[in-house]
Design an enzyme around this catalytic site. Structure first.
Site, mmCIF file in Angstrom:
data_model
loop_
_atom_site.group_PDB
_atom_site.id
_atom_site.type_symbol
_atom_site.label_atom_id
_atom_site.label_comp_id
_atom_site.label_asym_id
_atom_site.label_seq_id
_atom_site.Cartn_x
_atom_site.Cartn_y
_atom_site.Cartn_z
ATOM 1 C CG HIS A 1 12.555 -53.543 4.769
ATOM 2 N ND1 HIS A 1 12.732 -52.179 4.827
ATOM 3 C CD2 HIS A 1 13.778 -54.057 4.505
ATOM 4 C CE1 HIS A 1 14.007 -51.884 4.595
ATOM 5 N NE2 HIS A 1 14.667 -53.007 4.401
ATOM 6 C CB CYS B 1 16.422 -51.685 7.031
ATOM 7 S SG CYS B 1 17.687 -52.354 5.949
ATOM 8 C CD GLU C 1 9.455 -50.825 5.233
ATOM 9 O OE1 GLU C 1 9.392 -51.513 6.270
ATOM 10 O OE2 GLU C 1 10.521 -50.551 4.656
#
Lengths: 231, 83
Positions: A204, A87, A206
């Site tokens: 994302h 990002c 994560e």
């Protein structure tokens, strides 16, 4: 010895703890790297996390590229170290010239925060070697400037080198305009550099590492990196 | 004191959704003769020292390296003497 990951923290980063947690979850030894640090040589891989480094002032990532740590990262990349920018981290890599192209405001001028379907176009990279070819994965996006742009020549070069790693697609894995959340050229969601050791992606990973989060697919990225540096 | 006025705009051919929305808003208000709107940034730099040639070089470098992203933006500037 476990793979050593460094997560860079800029003023305004806000995904560093999630990245730290995700990398640890899949077996890495993780530490934070302050943006004023000037040496990252002790790590196997560096994560540039999401957020709003330097408040997104001027342009996303524009000020972060002049942080002392970025000089160290340029050196690290030169020596073949793995760097992933997620990002805002992707935006910083673009601004720093470590990846080709640039980010524009989202086509519809809205901040978009939702899950997206993605197709793994290249599973022969240091960041996707645990994926199947053409595998369909689900990762969330959360951004206002994710509208990827590069000129025709650059796009052609990236296609020829297999540098496009992830594209936004529909639930069947078909890359369509309707499945393009932000207006990115050719539905591009993630790319690697020519050398294959720098990866930038808007989704994302994560945030998709446990069942309770709605998807486990993000683990693949971190596991691939560990596999790449453990060779 | 010399003041540099730097204008940063998206290159031709780069989609400018903000400009398009403003253009549409103007149309709905009846400004039919506005055919195109492009949004950019205006940045002022107050400078000291250096000769005019050096200043020009310096502002050019600043504009190229930080104030604009050459992949998507172009810039122009002029340097004026202001009291």
């Amino acid at each position: 010895m476990p793979a050593r990951f460094g997560v860079v923290v800029f003023p305004g980063s806000n995904c560093e703890q999630d990245c730290h947690y995700a990398a640890r979850l899949v077996g890495a030894q993780v530490a934070y790297v302050w943006h004023q640090d000037t040496d990252v040589a002790k790590y196997d891989a560096i994560i540039l996390p999401g957020g709003f480094s330097y408040g997104d002032y001027l342009r996303t990532g524009a000020v972060a590229k002049f942080s002392p740590v970025m000089d160290a990262i340029l050196d690290f990349v030169d020596k073949g170290g793995l760097v992933i920018g997620i990002c805002n981290g992707f935006q910083i890599l673009l601004e720093a010239g470590l990846l080709p192209g640039a980010m524009l405001r989202n086509r519809d001028l809205k901040f978009i925060c939702r899950y997206t379907d993605l197709v793994v176009e290249n599973n022969q990279t240091n960041f996707t070697n645990k994926a199947l070819s053409g595998e369909l994965i689900r990762l969330p996006i959360a951004h206002n400037e994710g509208n990827y742009y590069a000129d025709e020549e650059t796009l052609g070069e990236m296609a020829a080198n297999g540098q496009v790693v992830l594209r936004y697609c529909d639930t069947n894995g078909i890359v369509t305009d309707a499945a393009n959340p932000n207006g990115s050229l050719q539905n591009i969601a993630g790319i690697v550099n020519k050398q294959g050791n720098v990866f930038g992606l808007m989704p994302h990973p994560e945030r998709a590492i446990e069942t309770v989060l709605g998807s486990l697919d993000g683990q693949m990225i971190f596991k691939s990196m560990i596999s790449a540096v453990s060779k | 004191m010399p003041v540099a006025k730097v204008y940063v705009t998206l290159k031709d051919g780069i989609l400018d959704p903000q400009g398009q929305i403003i253009g549409k808003a103007l149309k709905t208000q009846g400004y039919d003769n506005v055919s195109r709107v492009r949004v950019g940034k205006f940045i002022e730099l107050e400078l000291t020292g250096e000769t005019p040639e050096k200043l020009k070089k310096q502002v050019d470098k600043i504009s190229h390296d930080l104030l604009s992203n050459p992949v998507i933006e172009s810039y122009t500037f002029d340097i004026q003497e202001e009291a």
